[in-house]
Design a protein around this motif. Sequence first.
Motif, short mmCIF file in Angstrom:
data_model
loop_
_atom_site.label_atom_id
_atom_site.label_comp_id
_atom_site.label_asym_id
_atom_site.label_seq_id
_atom_site.Cartn_x
_atom_site.Cartn_y
_atom_site.Cartn_z
N ILE A 1 0.77 -1.17 0.07
CA ILE A 1 0.08 -0.05 0.16
C ILE A 1 0.89 1.28 0.01
O ILE A 1 1.85 1.32 0.59
CB ILE A 1 -0.82 -0.09 1.40
N ASN A 2 0.72 2.05 -0.94
CA ASN A 2 1.28 3.38 -0.91
C ASN A 2 0.52 4.50 -0.53
O ASN A 2 -0.56 4.58 -0.83
CB ASN A 2 2.05 3.69 -2.33
N VAL A 3 0.97 5.39 0.05
CA VAL A 3 0.26 6.46 0.73
C VAL A 3 0.80 7.95 0.87
O VAL A 3 1.90 7.82 1.18
CB VAL A 3 -0.26 6.42 2.52
N LYS A 4 0.24 8.73 0.05
CA LYS A 4 1.03 10.22 0.03
C LYS A 4 0.21 11.17 0.70
O LYS A 4 -1.00 11.32 0.86
CB LYS A 4 0.56 10.63 -1.53
N LEU A 5 1.03 11.66 1.61
CA LEU A 5 0.62 12.62 2.69
C LEU A 5 0.72 14.12 2.08
O LEU A 5 1.18 14.15 1.10
CB LEU A 5 1.66 12.47 4.01
N LYS A 6 -0.47 14.82 2.47
CA LYS A 6 -0.54 16.27 2.02
C LYS A 6 0.58 17.03 2.26
O LYS A 6 0.83 17.04 3.51
CB LYS A 6 -2.08 16.70 2.60
N PRO A 7 1.02 17.91 1.33
CA PRO A 7 2.22 18.51 1.68
C PRO A 7 1.76 19.41 2.42
O PRO A 7 0.48 20.11 2.63
CB PRO A 7 2.78 19.25 0.41
N GLY A 8 2.81 19.98 3.67
CA GLY A 8 2.49 21.16 4.65
C GLY A 8 1.81 20.67 5.89
O GLY A 8 1.76 21.25 6.88
N THR A 9 1.11 19.26 5.75
CA THR A 9 0.76 18.86 7.25
C THR A 9 1.81 18.22 8.09
O THR A 9 2.92 17.54 7.61
CB THR A 9 -0.28 17.61 6.69
N PRO A 10 1.72 18.58 9.19
CA PRO A 10 2.63 18.03 10.25
C PRO A 10 2.81 16.79 10.07
O PRO A 10 1.76 15.97 10.30
CB PRO A 10 2.16 18.59 11.53
N VAL A 11 3.79 16.08 10.02
CA VAL A 11 4.10 14.68 9.64
C VAL A 11 3.38 13.73 10.91
O VAL A 11 2.73 12.96 10.49
CB VAL A 11 5.49 14.14 9.58
N GLN A 12 3.88 14.16 12.14
CA GLN A 12 3.26 13.34 13.33
C GLN A 12 1.67 13.31 13.17
O GLN A 12 1.02 12.28 13.64
CB GLN A 12 3.77 13.86 14.57
N ASP A 13 1.18 14.45 13.09
CA ASP A 13 -0.23 14.44 13.18
C ASP A 13 -1.04 13.76 11.90
O ASP A 13 -1.97 12.99 11.77
CB ASP A 13 -0.89 16.11 12.77
N ALA A 14 -0.18 13.71 10.78
CA ALA A 14 -0.79 12.99 9.45
C ALA A 14 -0.64 11.49 9.87
O ALA A 14 -1.48 10.60 9.41
CB ALA A 14 0.00 13.37 8.30
N LEU A 15 0.54 10.98 10.43
CA LEU A 15 0.46 9.79 10.77
C LEU A 15 -0.15 9.09 11.77
O LEU A 15 -0.47 7.99 11.61
CB LEU A 15 2.08 9.37 11.32
N ALA A 16 -0.78 9.80 12.79
CA ALA A 16 -1.79 9.47 13.62
C ALA A 16 -2.85 9.33 13.13
O ALA A 16 -3.56 8.51 13.42
CB ALA A 16 -1.86 10.70 14.73
N SER A 17 -3.18 10.14 12.19
CA SER A 17 -4.70 10.16 11.42
C SER A 17 -4.66 8.71 10.60
O SER A 17 -5.46 7.91 10.39
CB SER A 17 -4.86 11.37 10.66
N VAL A 18 -3.45 8.63 9.60
CA VAL A 18 -3.46 7.26 8.97
C VAL A 18 -3.43 6.10 9.68
O VAL A 18 -4.02 5.15 9.36
CB VAL A 18 -2.20 7.41 8.21
N ALA A 19 -2.67 6.12 10.90
CA ALA A 19 -2.63 4.77 11.81
C ALA A 19 -4.03 4.83 12.29
O ALA A 19 -4.38 3.46 12.52
CB ALA A 19 -1.55 5.11 12.86
#
Length: 541
Positions: free
Chosen positions: A403-421
């Motif tokens: 599975i490949n996931v592209k995070l939205k640019p400019g979003t804090p990485v830790q917050d984005a990872l928490a949402s994806v997790a």
Amino acid sequence: LWEWDNHFFQVFVQLNEQADLAATSAKIKDVEKNKRQNAEQINPQMFLHPMRDWHLRSKFEEGVNVGGRIQYVQLFGIIGAFVLLLACINFMNLSTARSERRAKEVGIRKSVGSMRGQLVGQFLCEAMLVAFLAMVFSVALVQVALPWFNGIADKQISLPLGQPVFWAALLAFVLVTGLLAGSYPAFYLSSFQPLKVLKGTFHASRWAAVPRKSLVVVQFTVSVALIIGTLVVFNQIQHARNRPVGYDREGLLKMSMTDALYGHFDALRNDLLATGVVVEASQSSSPVTDVWSNSMYFDWEGKAPGSNPLFGFIWSTPEYGKTIGWEIVDGRDFSREFSTDTAAFILNEAAVKLTGLSNIVGKTIRFKGESYTVVGVVKDMVMQSPYMPPFPTIFTVDHAHLINVKLKPGTPVQDALASVAAVFKKHDPASPFDYKFANEEYDAKFESEERIGRLARVFAILAVLISCLGLFGLSAYVAEQRTKEIGIRKVLGATVANLWAMQSRGFVSLVIVSCAIAAPLAWHFLDRWLADYEYRIQLRW
């Protein structure tokens, strides 16, 4: 079901203790050939590769092991030997330079009955004593520097101080080093004639300095060659790092498909997009930084008879291109709006070139008897080694296990990872959220060369330091020998700059000679090293 021509999986074998590796390997040699259809023209052969060789001897060409990282071990062993040689040269130079100081000692010992062999033994023992003291200091220094070195080499090495074999090897090394460093001074000093020495008529001949000058040239030749090598390795790494990769690695994650997620990817993707931190998600059979599967069972109109070129082959869902940000150069991307895309191909530029077809979009390529229509061509992507040309690769639509996931640019990485997790936990609460960044996987491709560069830099600094210490010792001794001359010149009006130029002229000329020798030697060996890389810098003056 996977067929015999698919090399997607690694196969691990545990042999019985009494089994012979070569004999067992010979037995399985033709297993795949016997199972596959029309395998005679390809002639696939299987063999066993022992685990002890996975790390150091993992490079194969035409099924033959041609080395691997063992070449770097050998290279740095040779460089270490050269650095030790530089130290031995220093000892020889300084010992022979001070020959006149010890001439009277040799004369007196010979006059009271000492044999030349006894004098040779004395000087060799002195050299071995120096080497022994150096060994004691070096063991202490290595113990202190080991954590730093382990950080560079990415290893956990420790000194086996409690093992007698270790100390026996060290003492043997001291013996060899002492003999190497002390042999020339010992035979040179013991050759003095006592009559000339005691009469005060002994003076070193004008040719006595020739061996010393030659050794200085050897020292700086090695040092300059190491400096050149360090610069070339650094430039090669930077050259590859700055290479366009053809996709966007920033914020790109890779996860493995778990049993609970199979058949539910569309629901997972919709929930990921609903978080607002994900641009796109897709499946693929290989990570964006590698090609895990390949095949030669492709056929097209105009293909040369008997040719079976190898293509990388990647299955993906239609959103794969949007997820990784590849660039369409002809035709279109995969789309869910086209139900026929399950029988469509997208080729990279290298694959198009390998087929030899022009205006390839819309043409048909057959794969194992099934017809596929080429709908697009993408710009070449660096998916394997950044030092090699792009691998000819064909993409098709199908579900896969990554599975490949592209995070939205400019979003804090830790917050984005928490949402994806949280989304992954919702769909598969029993499995851990395990992911890898594409950036990290791509950077790992440079680790080997960067480690070489760091170690080469350390060796180069050591070599230059040792060479300069030797030159400093020689120049200080020469200045001491010419104290009266320097005093007279200063009385007659010579400045410090004049005296410095007079003293340095001879040594500077030796270093220039060293550069003239080192440059072509370094070019020869570095050109051979760079030949292993398709994507490489050009050596220029």
